[in-house]
Structures are given as C-alpha cells and as structure tokens.
Design an enzyme around this catalytic site. Structure first.
Site, PDB file in Angstrom:
ATOM      1  CG  ASP A 132      -1.967   1.065   1.229  1.00  0.00           C
ATOM      2  OD1 ASP A 132      -2.470   1.396   0.138  1.00  0.00           O
ATOM      3  OD2 ASP A 132      -2.298   1.586   2.320  1.00  0.00           O
ATOM      4  CD  GLU A 163       2.749   8.424   4.889  1.00  0.00           C
ATOM      5  OE1 GLU A 163       1.817   8.001   4.190  1.00  0.00           O
ATOM      6  OE2 GLU A 163       3.107   9.618   4.868  1.00  0.00           O
ATOM      7  CG  ASN A 195      10.125  10.689  -1.690  1.00  0.00           C
ATOM      8  OD1 ASN A 195       9.061  10.465  -2.264  1.00  0.00           O
ATOM      9  ND2 ASN A 195      10.876  11.749  -1.947  1.00  0.00           N
ATOM     10  CG  ASP A 213      -0.822  13.991   0.037  1.00  0.00           C
ATOM     11  OD1 ASP A 213      -1.914  13.763   0.592  1.00  0.00           O
ATOM     12  OD2 ASP A 213       0.271  13.840   0.608  1.00  0.00           O
ATOM     13  CE  LYS A 218      -0.878  27.239  -4.351  1.00  0.00           C
ATOM     14  NZ  LYS A 218      -0.072  27.813  -3.295  1.00  0.00           N
ATOM     15  CG  ASP A 223     -11.136  12.755  -2.923  1.00  0.00           C
ATOM     16  OD1 ASP A 223      -9.991  12.273  -2.854  1.00  0.00           O
ATOM     17  OD2 ASP A 223     -11.452  13.814  -2.356  1.00  0.00           O
TER      18      ASP A 223
END
Ligand SMILES: C[S@@+](CC[C@H](N)C(=O)[O-])C[C@H]1O[C@@H](n2cnc3c(N)ncnc32)[C@H](O)[C@@H]1O
Length: 215
Positions: free
Chosen positions: A40, A65, A92, A118, A122, A154
């Site tokens: 994951d 993560e 990372n 995330d 921008k 989403d």
C-alpha cells in the site's frame, strides 16, 4: 496514547526525503515471507493494512509512507496487535520505491494499492505528485505476472493523470473497477464517502489476468 501529531504534507523533493531507504528484508519483517504480498503506497497511519492483516492473514502487508512519525506509530500498533504479517517502511515512494523493493523475490508482490494520494493541486507543485512514470515502471518490474494495481482517488484530474500513466504502459491492461474490491476502506475513503463525494477507481493487471486480491 493519543494520535501522533505530524505535518499534513511534506515536500518529497526536500533534501531529507531524497535519502535512499534500506531495502525491505522480507525474511526479517514477516514471519512467513512466502505469503503473497500486498503493498500500500502512501499508507498514512496504516489503518487499512492493520485491519487487512487481521482479516486476511494468509497475505503479508507492506505499507510505505513518507511521514516518518506515522510509520513508527503504525509499526508500534502492528507489534501491539501481534501481527507478524504487517510492516511499514519510511520511504519517499516517488523517488525510492525501486530501492525499497529490490530485495523482494520475484513472484511475491501480487497486489499494489494506491489510495487517495496527495493531489498537490498547484501546477508548480505537480513534480511533488507521488505517482509518476518511474513509479509505474518500478511496479511493472516488481509485480508478479497477473499481479494487480488498484488505484482510487476523489480528485478527478489526479485520477485522469494516474490512469493515463498506467494506460500508457503496454505491460498493463485495465480492468475497470467501480467498487473498492477490499473488505476494508481507508481513512480517506471513509471521509470522502461521509461527504457523498465521488470516487474515481480503476485496476491495472500485469501481463494477463486473474483475481489476485485478499478478501
Ligand atoms: C491523502 S493521504 C491518504 C492516505 C491513505 N492512503 C488513505 O487513503 O487514507 C496521502 C498519503 O500519501 C503520503 N505520501 C505522499 N507523497 C508520498 C511519497 N512520495 N511517498 C510516500 N508517501 C507519500 C502522504 O504523506 C499521505 O499520508
């Protein structure tokens, strides 16, 4: 113990996050390293995997993560729950997923999930987005034949961007997936559903197809 407080975002291009991680040693982190592995990517507090590891113990689970305190806390909770099929790694993934996975024997990694990464809205931050061409290539090289990648978000433009990367790689074929195929939802998925917002999902299968998900 309360929740660990951490920054909501970290800049993956900052020097600290450019350091290479140690490859995961599955002989060391899992009691039975021969089990199929689910990875994951961007697992945050790791609750999705914590519940999956209890619900489907015939698989191993690796969470990746970039926010280090969350990784430490998630490993602590996995230890408390005495789950010997669950491990979290600080990495990372945008830069170093390949290095992290280099010790994993071929055929072991059978499923990858990328859930609500995330968006970095921008344009000037687009380079910070986690899913890039290098990551798709890394996944294609480490995933078992017929292995599956499940992607959900989403954010529509991010879904378009991620799906386009997989569709542009001829090693994958798309298996459109309207529903989450897992018996567990991520924290972000629950929050999005509570607001009745749409979720964009798809799956991509490497070289031919067969069902390869726990649950
Ligand atoms: C919006 S959260 C979603 C967390 C979880 N997947 C969920 O659905 O609830 C995105 C997570 O990806 C992590 N992340 C972002 N960029 C990353 C990177 N380059 N490598 C590893 N993790 C990253 C963030 O720190 C954050 O925890």
């Amino acid at each position: 113990m309360g929740r660990v407080r951490v920054h909501q975002h970290v800049n993956p291009l900052a020097p600290y996050y450019r350091q290479a991680p140690k490859p995961v040693d599955i002989e060391h982190v899992f009691a039975d390293p021969t089990k199929p592995l689910l990875l994951d990517v961007g697992c945050a507090r790791g609750r999705f995997l914590l519940r999956m590891a209890g619900a489907e113990p015939s698989w191993n689970y690796l969470g990746v993560e970039i926010r280090e305190p969350l990784v430490d806390e998630a490993n602590r909770l996995a230890g408390e729950a005495e789950l010997d099929n669950l491990h979290y790694a600080f990495c990372n993934a945008m830069l170093w997923l390949d290095r992290l996975l280099e010790g994993i024997p071929s055929g072991v990694l059978q499923t990858v999930t990328i859930q609500f990464p995330d968006p970095w809205f921008k344009k000037k931050h687009a380079k910070r987005r986690m899913v890039n061409r290098e990551m798709i290539d890394t996944i294609a090289r480490h995933l078992a034949p017929d292995g599956r990648v499940f992607v959900q978000t989403d954010i529509e433009f991010l879904a378009d961007e991620m799906f386009a990367l997989f569709r542009g790689d001829e090693r994958f074929r798309e298996d459109p997936t309207a529903e989450n195929p897992f018996p567990v939802k991520t924290e972000r998925e629950k929050a999005v559903e509570e607001k009745s917002l749409p979720v964009y999902r798809s799956s991509f299968v490497l070289d031919g197809s067969s069902e390869k998900i726990p649950g």
